[in-house]
Design a protein around this motif. Sequence first.
Motif, mmCIF file in Angstrom:
data_model
loop_
_atom_site.group_PDB
_atom_site.id
_atom_site.type_symbol
_atom_site.label_atom_id
_atom_site.label_comp_id
_atom_site.label_asym_id
_atom_site.label_seq_id
_atom_site.Cartn_x
_atom_site.Cartn_y
_atom_site.Cartn_z
ATOM 1 N N ILE A 87 0.856 -1.183 0.000
ATOM 2 C CA ILE A 87 0.000 0.000 0.000
ATOM 3 C C ILE A 87 0.889 1.229 0.000
ATOM 4 N N SER A 88 0.407 2.256 -0.604
ATOM 5 C CA SER A 88 1.147 3.506 -0.628
ATOM 6 C C SER A 88 0.583 4.417 0.455
ATOM 7 N N TYR A 89 1.278 4.493 1.557
ATOM 8 C CA TYR A 89 0.851 5.386 2.635
ATOM 9 C C TYR A 89 0.965 6.819 2.145
ATOM 10 N N LYS A 90 -0.016 7.645 2.516
ATOM 11 C CA LYS A 90 -0.027 9.029 2.052
ATOM 12 C C LYS A 90 0.029 10.000 3.228
ATOM 13 N N THR A 91 0.573 11.171 2.964
ATOM 14 C CA THR A 91 0.568 12.240 3.949
ATOM 15 C C THR A 91 -0.881 12.528 4.332
ATOM 16 N N GLY A 92 -1.133 12.617 5.629
ATOM 17 C CA GLY A 92 -2.480 12.861 6.130
ATOM 18 C C GLY A 92 -3.185 11.605 6.598
ATOM 19 N N ASP A 93 -2.704 10.406 6.193
ATOM 20 C CA ASP A 93 -3.317 9.152 6.653
ATOM 21 C C ASP A 93 -3.195 9.052 8.166
ATOM 22 N N GLN A 94 -4.226 8.509 8.806
ATOM 23 C CA GLN A 94 -4.217 8.281 10.244
ATOM 24 C C GLN A 94 -3.981 6.794 10.468
ATOM 25 N N LEU A 95 -2.944 6.456 11.217
ATOM 26 C CA LEU A 95 -2.568 5.065 11.491
ATOM 27 C C LEU A 95 -2.541 4.878 12.997
ATOM 28 N N GLY A 96 -3.648 4.478 13.572
ATOM 29 C CA GLY A 96 -3.723 4.368 15.023
ATOM 30 C C GLY A 96 -3.597 5.748 15.627
ATOM 31 N N ILE A 97 -2.683 5.892 16.579
ATOM 32 C CA ILE A 97 -2.509 7.206 17.215
ATOM 33 C C ILE A 97 -1.616 8.136 16.383
ATOM 34 N N PHE A 98 -1.081 7.624 15.295
ATOM 35 C CA PHE A 98 -0.154 8.400 14.481
ATOM 36 C C PHE A 98 -0.796 8.918 13.198
ATOM 37 N N LYS A 99 -0.495 10.154 12.890
ATOM 38 C CA LYS A 99 -0.859 10.749 11.608
ATOM 39 C C LYS A 99 0.430 10.848 10.797
ATOM 40 N N ILE A 100 0.350 10.601 9.490
ATOM 41 C CA ILE A 100 1.532 10.776 8.641
ATOM 42 C C ILE A 100 1.628 12.255 8.283
ATOM 43 N N ASP A 102 4.580 13.660 6.932
ATOM 44 C CA ASP A 102 5.416 13.840 5.745
ATOM 45 C C ASP A 102 6.032 12.492 5.409
ATOM 46 N N LYS A 103 6.556 12.371 4.199
ATOM 47 C CA LYS A 103 7.247 11.146 3.813
ATOM 48 C C LYS A 103 8.176 11.435 2.653
ATOM 49 N N SER A 104 9.163 10.581 2.523
ATOM 50 C CA SER A 104 10.070 10.622 1.386
ATOM 51 C C SER A 104 10.343 9.178 0.996
ATOM 52 N N GLU A 105 11.240 8.984 0.073
ATOM 53 C CA GLU A 105 11.564 7.639 -0.386
ATOM 54 C C GLU A 105 12.122 6.764 0.736
ATOM 55 N N ASN A 106 12.783 7.397 1.723
ATOM 56 C CA ASN A 106 13.404 6.610 2.781
ATOM 57 C C ASN A 106 13.021 7.060 4.197
ATOM 58 N N GLU A 107 11.897 7.785 4.317
ATOM 59 C CA GLU A 107 11.523 8.262 5.652
ATOM 60 C C GLU A 107 10.019 8.513 5.746
ATOM 61 N N PHE A 108 9.484 8.221 6.926
ATOM 62 C CA PHE A 108 8.123 8.609 7.293
ATOM 63 C C PHE A 108 8.207 9.484 8.529
#
Length: 190
Positions: A87-100, A102-108
Motif C-alpha cells: 500500500i502507498s501510505y499518504k501524507t495525512g493518513d491516520q494510522l492508530g494514534i499516528f498521523k503521517i 510527511d514522507k520521502s523515499e526513505n523516511e516517514f
Amino acid sequence: MIKKNTKIPRQSILKKEEETFDYIDSFQSQICSKNLNIKISEILNLFLYNGPKWIGFLLSVRDKIAGLFGLKTSKKKTKNQKPKENISYKTGDQLGIFKIFDKSENEFILGEDDKHLNFKVSLLLEPGNKEINEAKISITTAVTFNNIFGKIYFFPVKPFHRLIVQKTLKRIVKNLENEMPENKKEYKIR
C-alpha cells in the motif's frame, strides 16, 4: 547494537525544524545482508504492528489517564487496523494514534498534535557501506511542549518512551534480519 543521540540525523526531514523542539532523542541500529532490499514501508509496518505486547498494555493505561483530561487517545484513532502490505501510505493518513505528517523515499514522519504537546516520530532508512550491503535504521522522536501540562505529562512518560523505542527498534531489526534470504531455512520434502 543500538546507539542513542540527542540530535536529529542530518538526512531527516525533521532536521530543518530541530531548533523548534523542546525534546529530541534518536535511536539507531545497523543491519547488514547480502540481499539488502528493505523498503521504508516495511519498517513502518513493523513499527506500527509488531511491537512487544506489553506496549499495548501501557498504551491502554495511558489512554485511560489521558481520556480523563480530554487528550487524544488511541481508542479514538484505531479501528481494527492491521498491517497493510503493498500500500502507498499518504501524507495525512491516520494510522492508530499516528498521523503521517510527511514522507520521502526513505523516511516517514508520524506524530500527533494535541493541546498539551505535539510530537513527531521519524522512521529513517539510510544506506550505509554499499560494499558490505549495510543500512542504518533510525527512530527519532521530537516533542514540542505547548504548555506546562505538556512538560508535566512527558516527565513520567519519558523513561517508558525510551524503553519502548529501543525495544521496538530491536524488534524491527530482528524481524528484518529473519526475513532475509540468507537467514531463511529451506526445507526439502522427501
